[in-house]
Design a protein around this motif. Structure first.
Motif, PDB file in Angstrom:
ATOM      1  N   PRO A   1       0.827  -1.230   0.000  1.00  0.00           N
ATOM      2  CA  PRO A   1       0.000   0.000   0.000  1.00  0.00           C
ATOM      3  C   PRO A   1       0.849   1.264   0.000  1.00  0.00           C
ATOM      4  CG  PRO A   1       0.013  -0.977   2.190  1.00  0.00           C
ATOM      5  CD  PRO A   1       0.770  -1.920   1.307  1.00  0.00           C
ATOM      6  N   LEU A   2       1.331   1.675  -1.160  1.00  0.00           N
ATOM      7  CA  LEU A   2       2.193   2.843  -1.285  1.00  0.00           C
ATOM      8  C   LEU A   2       1.478   3.962  -2.034  1.00  0.00           C
ATOM      9  CD1 LEU A   2       5.607   1.183  -2.247  1.00  0.00           C
ATOM     10  CD2 LEU A   2       4.792   1.830   0.036  1.00  0.00           C
ATOM     11  N   SER A   3       1.782   5.159  -1.667  1.00  0.00           N
ATOM     12  CA  SER A   3       1.232   6.318  -2.374  1.00  0.00           C
ATOM     13  C   SER A   3       2.066   6.593  -3.626  1.00  0.00           C
ATOM     14  CB  SER A   3       1.250   7.548  -1.461  1.00  0.00           C
ATOM     15  OG  SER A   3       2.580   7.925  -1.173  1.00  0.00           O
ATOM     16  N   ARG A   4       1.597   7.549  -4.423  1.00  0.00           N
ATOM     17  CA  ARG A   4       2.314   7.886  -5.654  1.00  0.00           C
ATOM     18  C   ARG A   4       3.689   8.492  -5.329  1.00  0.00           C
ATOM     19  NH1 ARG A   4      -1.409  10.905  -9.689  1.00  0.00           N
ATOM     20  NH2 ARG A   4      -2.372   8.836  -9.562  1.00  0.00           N
ATOM     21  N   ASP A   5       3.775   9.314  -4.290  1.00  0.00           N
ATOM     22  CA  ASP A   5       5.062   9.896  -3.911  1.00  0.00           C
ATOM     23  C   ASP A   5       6.042   8.808  -3.459  1.00  0.00           C
ATOM     24  OD1 ASP A   5       4.149  12.404  -4.502  1.00  0.00           O
ATOM     25  OD2 ASP A   5       3.556  12.869  -2.428  1.00  0.00           O
ATOM     26  N   ALA A   6       5.532   7.779  -2.750  1.00  0.00           N
ATOM     27  CA  ALA A   6       6.399   6.700  -2.288  1.00  0.00           C
ATOM     28  C   ALA A   6       6.918   5.873  -3.471  1.00  0.00           C
ATOM     29  CB  ALA A   6       5.646   5.810  -1.307  1.00  0.00           C
ATOM     30  N   VAL A   7       6.067   5.670  -4.491  1.00  0.00           N
ATOM     31  CA  VAL A   7       6.497   4.938  -5.685  1.00  0.00           C
ATOM     32  C   VAL A   7       7.615   5.709  -6.395  1.00  0.00           C
ATOM     33  CG1 VAL A   7       5.770   4.148  -7.964  1.00  0.00           C
ATOM     34  CG2 VAL A   7       4.318   3.738  -5.981  1.00  0.00           C
ATOM     35  N   LEU A   8       7.468   7.042  -6.485  1.00  0.00           N
ATOM     36  CA  LEU A   8       8.523   7.844  -7.108  1.00  0.00           C
ATOM     37  C   LEU A   8       9.829   7.774  -6.296  1.00  0.00           C
ATOM     38  CD1 LEU A   8       6.440  10.992  -8.169  1.00  0.00           C
ATOM     39  CD2 LEU A   8       7.465   9.276  -9.676  1.00  0.00           C
ATOM     40  N   SER A   9       9.718   7.768  -4.978  1.00  0.00           N
ATOM     41  CA  SER A   9      10.919   7.633  -4.138  1.00  0.00           C
ATOM     42  C   SER A   9      11.561   6.260  -4.337  1.00  0.00           C
ATOM     43  CB  SER A   9      10.553   7.820  -2.665  1.00  0.00           C
ATOM     44  OG  SER A   9      10.022   9.108  -2.432  1.00  0.00           O
ATOM     45  N   LEU A  10      10.730   5.230  -4.485  1.00  0.00           N
ATOM     46  CA  LEU A  10      11.247   3.884  -4.734  1.00  0.00           C
ATOM     47  C   LEU A  10      12.031   3.826  -6.045  1.00  0.00           C
ATOM     48  CD1 LEU A  10      11.350   0.796  -4.171  1.00  0.00           C
ATOM     49  CD2 LEU A  10       9.122   0.630  -5.310  1.00  0.00           C
ATOM     50  N   VAL A  11      11.469   4.422  -7.106  1.00  0.00           N
ATOM     51  CA  VAL A  11      12.144   4.409  -8.403  1.00  0.00           C
ATOM     52  C   VAL A  11      13.441   5.219  -8.338  1.00  0.00           C
ATOM     53  CG1 VAL A  11      11.929   5.078 -10.819  1.00  0.00           C
ATOM     54  CG2 VAL A  11       9.990   4.039  -9.637  1.00  0.00           C
ATOM     55  N   SER A  12      13.425   6.332  -7.625  1.00  0.00           N
ATOM     56  CA  SER A  12      14.649   7.120  -7.488  1.00  0.00           C
ATOM     57  C   SER A  12      15.743   6.342  -6.774  1.00  0.00           C
ATOM     58  CB  SER A  12      14.347   8.421  -6.724  1.00  0.00           C
ATOM     59  OG  SER A  12      13.430   9.231  -7.430  1.00  0.00           O
TER      60      SER A  12
ATOM     61  N   ALA B   1       0.061  10.391 -16.052  1.00  0.00           N
ATOM     62  CA  ALA B   1       0.958  11.372 -15.421  1.00  0.00           C
ATOM     63  C   ALA B   1       2.075  10.677 -14.647  1.00  0.00           C
ATOM     64  CB  ALA B   1       0.147  12.286 -14.506  1.00  0.00           C
ATOM     65  N   LEU B   2       1.737   9.581 -13.980  1.00  0.00           N
ATOM     66  CA  LEU B   2       2.759   8.837 -13.242  1.00  0.00           C
ATOM     67  C   LEU B   2       3.810   8.269 -14.189  1.00  0.00           C
ATOM     68  CD1 LEU B   2       3.838   7.615 -10.614  1.00  0.00           C
ATOM     69  CD2 LEU B   2       2.320   5.641 -11.009  1.00  0.00           C
ATOM     70  N   GLN B   3       3.375   7.755 -15.330  1.00  0.00           N
ATOM     71  CA  GLN B   3       4.338   7.197 -16.288  1.00  0.00           C
ATOM     72  C   GLN B   3       5.303   8.265 -16.791  1.00  0.00           C
ATOM     73  OE1 GLN B   3       4.703   3.927 -16.976  1.00  0.00           O
ATOM     74  NE2 GLN B   3       3.133   3.664 -15.389  1.00  0.00           N
ATOM     75  N   VAL B   4       4.778   9.473 -17.006  1.00  0.00           N
ATOM     76  CA  VAL B   4       5.650  10.569 -17.441  1.00  0.00           C
ATOM     77  C   VAL B   4       6.676  10.883 -16.355  1.00  0.00           C
ATOM     78  CG1 VAL B   4       5.723  13.018 -18.054  1.00  0.00           C
ATOM     79  CG2 VAL B   4       3.922  11.538 -18.991  1.00  0.00           C
ATOM     80  N   GLN B   5       6.221  10.916 -15.105  1.00  0.00           N
ATOM     81  CA  GLN B   5       7.139  11.194 -14.003  1.00  0.00           C
ATOM     82  C   GLN B   5       8.203  10.108 -13.854  1.00  0.00           C
ATOM     83  OE1 GLN B   5       3.843  11.734 -11.098  1.00  0.00           O
ATOM     84  NE2 GLN B   5       4.841  13.672 -10.562  1.00  0.00           N
ATOM     85  N   LEU B   6       7.807   8.856 -14.033  1.00  0.00           N
ATOM     86  CA  LEU B   6       8.767   7.758 -13.920  1.00  0.00           C
ATOM     87  C   LEU B   6       9.825   7.831 -15.016  1.00  0.00           C
ATOM     88  CD1 LEU B   6       6.409   4.744 -13.002  1.00  0.00           C
ATOM     89  CD2 LEU B   6       7.848   6.111 -11.483  1.00  0.00           C
ATOM     90  N   ARG B   7       9.402   8.133 -16.232  1.00  0.00           N
ATOM     91  CA  ARG B   7      10.359   8.257 -17.332  1.00  0.00           C
ATOM     92  C   ARG B   7      11.320   9.424 -17.084  1.00  0.00           C
ATOM     93  NH1 ARG B   7       5.794   6.670 -20.571  1.00  0.00           N
ATOM     94  NH2 ARG B   7       5.258   8.875 -20.929  1.00  0.00           N
ATOM     95  N   THR B   8      10.802  10.461 -16.477  1.00  0.00           N
ATOM     96  CA  THR B   8      11.660  11.606 -16.162  1.00  0.00           C
ATOM     97  C   THR B   8      12.722  11.222 -15.135  1.00  0.00           C
ATOM     98  OG1 THR B   8       9.838  13.138 -16.622  1.00  0.00           O
ATOM     99  CG2 THR B   8      11.680  13.965 -15.305  1.00  0.00           C
ATOM    100  N   VAL B   9      12.312  10.471 -14.117  1.00  0.00           N
ATOM    101  CA  VAL B   9      13.270  10.031 -13.093  1.00  0.00           C
ATOM    102  C   VAL B   9      14.362   9.172 -13.727  1.00  0.00           C
ATOM    103  CG1 VAL B   9      13.549   8.649 -11.005  1.00  0.00           C
ATOM    104  CG2 VAL B   9      11.595  10.190 -11.216  1.00  0.00           C
ATOM    105  N   LEU B  10      13.977   8.261 -14.603  1.00  0.00           N
ATOM    106  CA  LEU B  10      14.967   7.406 -15.274  1.00  0.00           C
ATOM    107  C   LEU B  10      15.923   8.238 -16.126  1.00  0.00           C
ATOM    108  CD1 LEU B  10      12.771   4.351 -16.417  1.00  0.00           C
ATOM    109  CD2 LEU B  10      14.358   4.455 -14.490  1.00  0.00           C
ATOM    110  N   SER B  11      15.359   9.191 -16.846  1.00  0.00           N
ATOM    111  CA  SER B  11      16.182  10.024 -17.726  1.00  0.00           C
ATOM    112  C   SER B  11      17.161  10.868 -16.930  1.00  0.00           C
ATOM    113  CB  SER B  11      15.287  10.911 -18.582  1.00  0.00           C
ATOM    114  OG  SER B  11      16.047  11.770 -19.401  1.00  0.00           O
TER     115      SER B  11
END
Length: 560
Positions: free
Chosen positions: A468-479, A526-536
């Motif tokens: 049970p993770l929020s969108r901000d937590a998923v972005l932190s995980l990917v980072s 929107a989340l997919q765009v943010q994830l691609r940005t983190v990877l880039s």
């Protein structure tokens, strides 16, 4: 791109096997070095008749078809089921073909796994087909087959040679006795003529034995054991209650085909039948045992484990949904658990242990401490692990040698987090696969765990779905994942914001799995765009991100 271009030899082989009517012409003159290329072309382009013709005349001692993938390589293509059937029939027919030199047939890894191509042959079907040809070869193998005739002929020649040698020694002994009794020493020429006359018939019989036996010299005879009495067929067997009797018969018969097993998988079989099956398997070669959906219980497992001790190469034991629940108060349960530990102690080469849904809370120390060698693969999903279990595991000898660890569906809390972080610290240089799916990781727990995850410098695959993770937590995980240079695949959870309204505040993994996702695509896009940005931003175009639980495994070629 260049690797995908077929070679000239492959193109020619494809052309040759495309027309079966021409096979009598090219089979009579093709050199043995080209058989492998022709067989691969026949498999690749589904030419079962060509497969049968080639295997029936196979010129080499060993033939391997299929095989498992290697690290970093794509899995080999699965042959069409018609080609596999033609192969098996040709092996039986090749027993009487003088041109066939086959002694070892290796089909390990040939069967397709779940979700494979529709035209491929699954593990259960391949096992039944293999057992059928073993029984067929035993029934159809007459006493006068080529190999049997050769064995008998060589035995007769050897008996004749022994008889000749005995008679020669007897004649020499008699001649020596006559000379001694006469008291006279015969001239050398006269004595030579006498010996030559006495052994004249012996030499003639030796020459006849040489002609019929194919001996290269007067006293040279091939050993009888040099002619194989059977063909070894190596395969991974998949046995269920429906096929158990057929497999038992195939392993029991003594015929020209001998069945060997490298990986044994059984489903819905009682412990007694599994033990009976193990008693029939050749002791050498068994590497893994996978038991699923069988009501073993503690007593059944205590009966099964001693039956595994005679297999010296056994390195993998997998028990999935075997109805082993130690949460209930059953009389004598502790004694049977000690018997299980003793059984595990006898598995000297065990490197992989998978226990799925066996419900062993508080007993991990007793089981794992009995092992004589550290494990490299440990899978403990749905095991109801306690804080004491995780504490033991983090300090055990296994921690520093683990390559794969699966703790999915074991509830992680703040009290267990220190043990998990210590475990990751000890295995940071060896761990390549980690699964924490459905472990109740909240945003706060994940934040405390991320530093330990980043220290796992060998990690290639990380799975944290159904948490049970929020969108901000998923972005932190990917980072954080981007800071693990070896990581190739991240299976992340769908954030709570992507589900339809009504989801409980702290949902379980089962609720997350069943609850429908929102039909609005704006948030997910929107989340997919943010994830691609983190990877880039981190220069990690090589890192694969997915939330697809069903198909994520196909994105990465896992290790053997």
């Amino acid at each position: 791109m260049a690797a995908a271009v077929p070679s000239l030899l492959a193109l020619c082989a494809r052309r040759v096997v495309s027309d079966h009517s021409s096979s009598p012409r090219w089979l009579s003159c093709v050199p043995r070095e080209l058989y492998r290329e022709l067989l691969e072309a026949a498999f690749a382009h589904c030419r079962p008749l060509a497969v049968g013709e080639l295997v029936r005349r196979w010129p080499e001692r060993a033939l391997r078809v299929g095989g498992r993938r290697r690290a970093g390589q794509s899995p080999p293509p699965r042959p069409h089921r018609l080609c596999v059937q033609a192969l098996l029939l040709a092996v039986v027919r090749g027993l009487e073909n003088e041109r066939c030199a086959l002694q070892v047939l290796d089909l390990c890894g040939l069967q397709c796994e779940e979700g494979g191509m529709a035209d491929s042959m699954g593990g259960w079907s391949l096992t039944v087909a293999l057992c059928s040809i073993v029984l067929q070869a035993r029934v159809e193998s007459p006493k006068g087959t080529r190999r049997e005739k050769e064995r008998k002929r060589l035995s007769e020649v050897k008996r004749e040679q022994d008889s000749i040698f005995k008679r020669e020694r007897s004649i020499e002994k008699k001649a020596h006795t006559v000379t001694e009794n006469s008291g006279e020493v015969q001239p050398a020429t006269e004595q030579h003529e006498m010996e030559e006359d006495l052994s004249k018939g012996v030499r003639r019989k030796m020459e006849m034995a040489q002609e019929t036996g194919g001996m290269k010299g007067k006293h040279t005879l091939p050993e009888v054991d040099a002619v194989p009495e059977r063909v070894q067929v190596w395969a991974d067997l998949f046995v269920t209650a429906r096929s158990w009797e057929r497999v038992r018969m195939a392993l029991s018969v003594d015929g020209p085909l001998r069945l060997y097993c490298q990986q044994l998988r059984v489903e819905e079989l009682p412990a007694s039948k599994t033990v009976a099956l193990l008693s029939l398997l050749p002791r050498s070669g068994l590497l893994g045992l996978d038991i699923r959906y069988s009501s073993l219980g503690v007593s059944g497992l205590a009966l099964l484990l001693p039956a595994l001790a005679p297999f010296p190469s056994l390195s993998s034991l997998r028990l999935h949904y075997c109805n082993l629940d130690l949460r209930r108060d059953v009389p004598g349960q502790e004694g049977m658990l000690r018997d299980m530990a003793l059984g595990l102690k006898e598995l000297k080469n065990l490197r992989q242990l998978s226990l799925t849904a066996l419900r062993l809370p508080g007993h991990l120390r007793m089981l794992l401490s009995a092992l004589s060698q550290p494990l490299e693969v440990l899978e403990l999903p749905y095991l109801s692990l306690t804080p004491a279990d995780l504490s033991y595991l983090s300090c055990s000898p296994h921690a520093s040698s683990l390559r794969r660890l699966d703790l999915s569906e074991n509830r992680l809390e703040e009290v267990t987090l220190p043990s998990l972080r210590r475990l990751l610290s000890h295995s940071s240089s060896s761990l390549t696969h980690l699964s924490l799916c459905g472990c109740n990781l909240s945003d706060g727990l994940l934040g405390l765990l991320l530093p330990s995850l980043c220290d796992c410098r060998a990690l290639r695959v990380l799975r944290v779905a159904l948490n049970p993770l929020s969108r901000d937590a998923v972005l932190s995980l990917v980072s954080a994942a981007c800071r693990i240079p070896s990581l190739q695949l991240l299976l992340y959870p769908s954030p709570l914001e992507d589900y339809q309204p009504g989801l409980p505040p702290a949902p379980s993994s089962a609720q997350l799995l069943d609850w429908p996702l929102s039909e609005e695509l704006e948030g997910r896009d929107a989340l997919q765009v943010q994830l691609r940005t983190v990877l880039s931003e981190n220069g990690r175009s090589d890192l694969l991100l997915t939330s697809d639980l069903l198909n994520y495994n196909s994105l990465l070629h896992e290790e053997d």
